[in-house]
Design an enzyme around this catalytic site. Structure first.
Site, PDB file in Angstrom:
ATOM      1  N   CYS A 279       0.804  -1.353   0.006  1.00  0.00           N
ATOM      2  CA  CYS A 279      -0.144  -0.092   0.079  1.00  0.00           C
ATOM      3  C   CYS A 279       0.748   1.215  -0.121  1.00  0.00           C
ATOM      4  CB  CYS A 279      -0.826  -0.068   1.089  1.00  0.00           C
ATOM      5  SG  CYS A 279      -2.086  -1.282   1.075  1.00  0.00           S
TER       6      CYS A 279
HETATM    7  N1  LIG Z   1      -2.887  -5.853   1.487  1.00  0.00           N
HETATM    8  C1  LIG Z   1      -3.387  -4.759   2.236  1.00  0.00           C
HETATM    9  O1  LIG Z   1      -2.956  -4.527   3.297  1.00  0.00           O
HETATM   10  C2  LIG Z   1      -4.361  -3.966   1.520  1.00  0.00           C
HETATM   11  C3  LIG Z   1      -4.979  -2.943   2.208  1.00  0.00           C
HETATM   12  C4  LIG Z   1      -5.807  -2.128   1.680  1.00  0.00           C
HETATM   13  C5  LIG Z   1      -6.196  -2.055   0.390  1.00  0.00           C
HETATM   14  N2  LIG Z   1      -5.547  -3.042  -0.443  1.00  0.00           N
HETATM   15  C6  LIG Z   1      -5.766  -3.066  -1.860  1.00  0.00           C
HETATM   16  O2  LIG Z   1      -6.528  -4.196  -2.097  1.00  0.00           O
HETATM   17  C7  LIG Z   1      -6.273  -4.660  -3.591  1.00  0.00           C
HETATM   18  C8  LIG Z   1      -5.981  -6.356  -3.424  1.00  0.00           C
HETATM   19  O3  LIG Z   1      -4.777  -6.226  -2.566  1.00  0.00           O
HETATM   20  P1  LIG Z   1      -4.351  -7.849  -1.685  1.00  0.00           P
HETATM   21  O4  LIG Z   1      -3.079  -7.411  -0.927  1.00  0.00           O
HETATM   22  O5  LIG Z   1      -5.577  -8.603  -1.128  1.00  0.00           O
HETATM   23  O6  LIG Z   1      -3.799  -8.533  -2.895  1.00  0.00           O
HETATM   24  P2  LIG Z   1      -3.450  -9.971  -3.037  1.00  0.00           P
HETATM   25  O7  LIG Z   1      -2.193 -10.309  -4.109  1.00  0.00           O
HETATM   26  O8  LIG Z   1      -3.261 -10.602  -1.669  1.00  0.00           O
HETATM   27  O9  LIG Z   1      -4.803 -10.972  -3.619  1.00  0.00           O
HETATM   28  C9  LIG Z   1      -5.244 -10.433  -4.882  1.00  0.00           C
HETATM   29  C10 LIG Z   1      -5.786 -11.693  -5.487  1.00  0.00           C
HETATM   30  O10 LIG Z   1      -6.367 -11.306  -6.744  1.00  0.00           O
HETATM   31  C11 LIG Z   1      -6.408 -12.472  -7.449  1.00  0.00           C
HETATM   32  N3  LIG Z   1      -6.403 -12.236  -8.922  1.00  0.00           N
HETATM   33  C12 LIG Z   1      -5.425 -11.764  -9.809  1.00  0.00           C
HETATM   34  N4  LIG Z   1      -6.137 -11.351 -10.907  1.00  0.00           N
HETATM   35  C13 LIG Z   1      -7.482 -11.845 -10.856  1.00  0.00           C
HETATM   36  C14 LIG Z   1      -8.482 -12.104 -11.805  1.00  0.00           C
HETATM   37  N5  LIG Z   1      -8.364 -11.488 -13.063  1.00  0.00           N
HETATM   38  N6  LIG Z   1      -9.560 -12.651 -11.639  1.00  0.00           N
HETATM   39  C15 LIG Z   1      -9.882 -13.077 -10.140  1.00  0.00           C
HETATM   40  N7  LIG Z   1      -8.761 -13.082  -9.367  1.00  0.00           N
HETATM   41  C16 LIG Z   1      -7.570 -12.695  -9.433  1.00  0.00           C
HETATM   42  C17 LIG Z   1      -4.911 -13.140  -7.028  1.00  0.00           C
HETATM   43  O11 LIG Z   1      -5.013 -14.583  -7.383  1.00  0.00           O
HETATM   44  C18 LIG Z   1      -4.996 -12.746  -5.581  1.00  0.00           C
HETATM   45  O12 LIG Z   1      -5.483 -13.950  -4.833  1.00  0.00           O
HETATM   46  C19 LIG Z   1      -5.227  -3.691  -4.096  1.00  0.00           C
HETATM   47  O13 LIG Z   1      -5.630  -2.859  -4.892  1.00  0.00           O
HETATM   48  C20 LIG Z   1      -4.587  -3.460  -2.646  1.00  0.00           C
HETATM   49  O14 LIG Z   1      -3.834  -2.005  -3.097  1.00  0.00           O
HETATM   50  C21 LIG Z   1      -4.666  -3.947   0.100  1.00  0.00           C
END
Ligand SMILES: NC(=O)c1ccc[n+]([C@@H]2O[C@H](COP(=O)([O-])OP(=O)(O)OC[C@H]3O[C@@H](n4cnc5c(N)ncnc54)[C@H](O)[C@@H]3O)[C@@H](O)[C@H]2O)c1
Length: 440
Positions: A279
């Site tokens: 992030c």
């Molecule tokens: N991790 C954090 O602390 C956090 C906090 C707030 C916001 N975010 C935001 O949330 C979003 C997700 O982050 P995250 O940390 O959960 O990511 P992550 O990588 O842990 O999870 C994302 C998931 O999406 C899946 N994916 C990718 N392409 C796909 C598709 N086309 N169809 C279906 N699934 C698909 C991946 O396989 C993965 O399991 C990002 O935009 C991030 O910036 C993350």
């Protein structure tokens, strides 16, 4: 309001209130899985969709892979049929609400990579139907929901705000935070229309104590970027204060601790070896990219990024200098890193500053090892390492021990007792002996 429109919205609101709405969560990572489990726990039938076959297999077997999710709860939800998982997007045909939680990384050029959102939108479009609400949770630049999702979804002939509903709601999850989780962290909603807001507020109100709607999806997108830019800039400021204090021979940590006693107008931030995670190092660049396209330079973001990016180099210099005072060169020195995860008590190594520091140490031919109770193996561009169990023998063997991540599981008294030289980037050893400890 035409009656079909009113009926579509009312029917969806009723379905949600009665927990008959079928929920989908696309992207079952750090953000999506806790969300899916929370909806299932609240009594909704939830289908998680992810392209990663390992995750789908694990969930089908009732196995959890996200530390913030309870193993027991996940299994219960799976066993009771409230939580299902699939890679097949045709499941969307039967779903009333869809939250998108896919990654939004940066390209090598530091431009936003929204290809995951584009891909998912195209897949949702195929199965979009009247009475469905789509909510984007992935962090992104202001305008994404309106400029990208809205025209794509409406190209099906369905009208947003009348036949279907669309909103942005930023995820605010803080991995490893035992005090604030999904339920007790207020959720922001920015719908394309007022009706979109009503639907999304109703939906998230089922799992979050407090939901706040803003006037547009752009505002909601900007809220998230303000929050994370605020952190990035303040960390940049305090990192620079650490560099200044170093030059002045003042203890940064003592200064911050004393300033934090002021009950108003000051909020403590702490220096460290650099930014990490998915992030803070990334999100502000979504904003600067957007503004670059408008011929505007986001100066605070650029400056904070420059300072924060220098921190691994600064830590490296501290190590180099401290070894030098002991008549040792970095070349050949045994350097033990304590913690390679990007922050304490989590296993996430994404964007961890440990990579940048390791690159500098490997480049100078230090003999590197690490210990991290949350990360069993760790690979840099050059090598793959296996976590070493922290022990007096391991500590004694190292020419320099670097505290990079202040995991609570480390026994810092043991570290201070047995290490010859400690470079502590987190002030984790503050209550212990000052001998042999070099701080930021
Ligand atoms: N991790 C954090 O602390 C956090 C906090 C707030 C916001 N975010 C935001 O949330 C979003 C997700 O982050 P995250 O940390 O959960 O990511 P992550 O990588 O842990 O999870 C994302 C998931 O999406 C899946 N994916 C990718 N392409 C796909 C598709 N086309 N169809 C279906 N699934 C698909 C991946 O396989 C993965 O399991 C990002 O935009 C991030 O910036 C993350």
């Amino acid at each position: 309001m035409p009656s079909t429109h009113k009926n579509t919205k009312t029917a969806l609101l009723d379905k949600i209130a009665q927990k008959n709405a079928r929920i989908g969560v696309i992207g079952l990572g750090y953000v999506g899985l806790p969300l899916a489990v929370a909806f299932a726990e609240a009594g909704f039938h939830v289908t998680g969709i992810d392209l990663d076959p390992h995750k789908i297999r694990a969930l089908k077997a009732g196995q959890n892979y996200i530390p913030d999710v309870s193993d027991v709860l996940l299994k219960q939800m799976r066993d009771s049929g409230y939580l299902q998982a699939t890679s097949d997007f045709s499941a969307l045909k039967k779903l009333d609400a869809v939250s998108i939680c896919v990654p939004t990384p940066l390209r090598k050029t530091r431009d936003p990579d929204i290809s995951y959102i584009v891909d998912v939108t195209a897949r949702i479009k195929k199965f979009l139907h009247r009475g469905q609400v789509v909510i984007l949770e992935s962090t992104t630049y202001p305008g994404t929901t309106e400029e990208l999702l809205l025209p794509e979804l409406e190209s099906t002939g369905l009208k947003v705000g009348r036949d279907i509903f669309l909103a942005f709601s930023p995820e605010r999850i803080d991995p490893g935070n035992a005090k604030f989780g999904l339920k007790n962290t207020p959720k922001i909603i920015g719908g394309i229309t007022a009706d979109c807001n009503d639907v999304a507020v109703q939906l998230y109100g089922q799992i979050v104590h407090k939901v706040m709607a803003v006037s547009s999806s752009r505002s909601a997108e900007m809220v998230k970027l303000l929050e994370n830019t605020f952190r990035a800039v303040n960390i940049g400021l305090v990192n620079e204060i650490a560099l200044i204090c170093d030059k002045l021979g003042i203890n940064t940590w003592e200064v911050i601790e004393a300033a934090a006693t002021k009950p108003f107008g000051f909020m403590p931030f702490y220096p460290g070896p650099g930014l990490g995670g998915h992030c803070i190092p990334i999100d502000p660049h979504y904003l600067s990219w957007k503004l670059r396209t408008m011929n505007y330079t986001t100066r605070f973001i650029e400056l904070a990024s420059e300072i924060n990016h220098q921190m691994p180099e600064y830590v490296f210099q501290k190590i180099q200098h401290s070894l030098n005072l002991r008549k040792k060169s970095v070349k050949g020195a045994k350097v033990l890193l304590l913690g390679v995860a990007y922050k304490k008590n989590v296993s996430d190594v994404r964007e961890s500053p440990a990579y940048d520091l390791a690159k500098l140490l490997e480049g100078s031919e230090a003999s590197l090892s690490y210990s991290d109770p949350y990360v069993a193996t760790w690979a840099t561009d050059k090598n793959t390492y296996r976590s070493q169990k922290l022990s007096p023998a391991l500590l004694k063997k190292a020419d320099c021990v670097v505290v990079l991540t202040d995991h609570d599981k480390f026994d810092y008294a043991q570290v201070v007792r047995h290490a010859r030289l400690i470079v502590d980037t987190r002030n984790a050893t503050k209550k212990l002996s000052q001998k042999n400890v070099v701080r930021l």
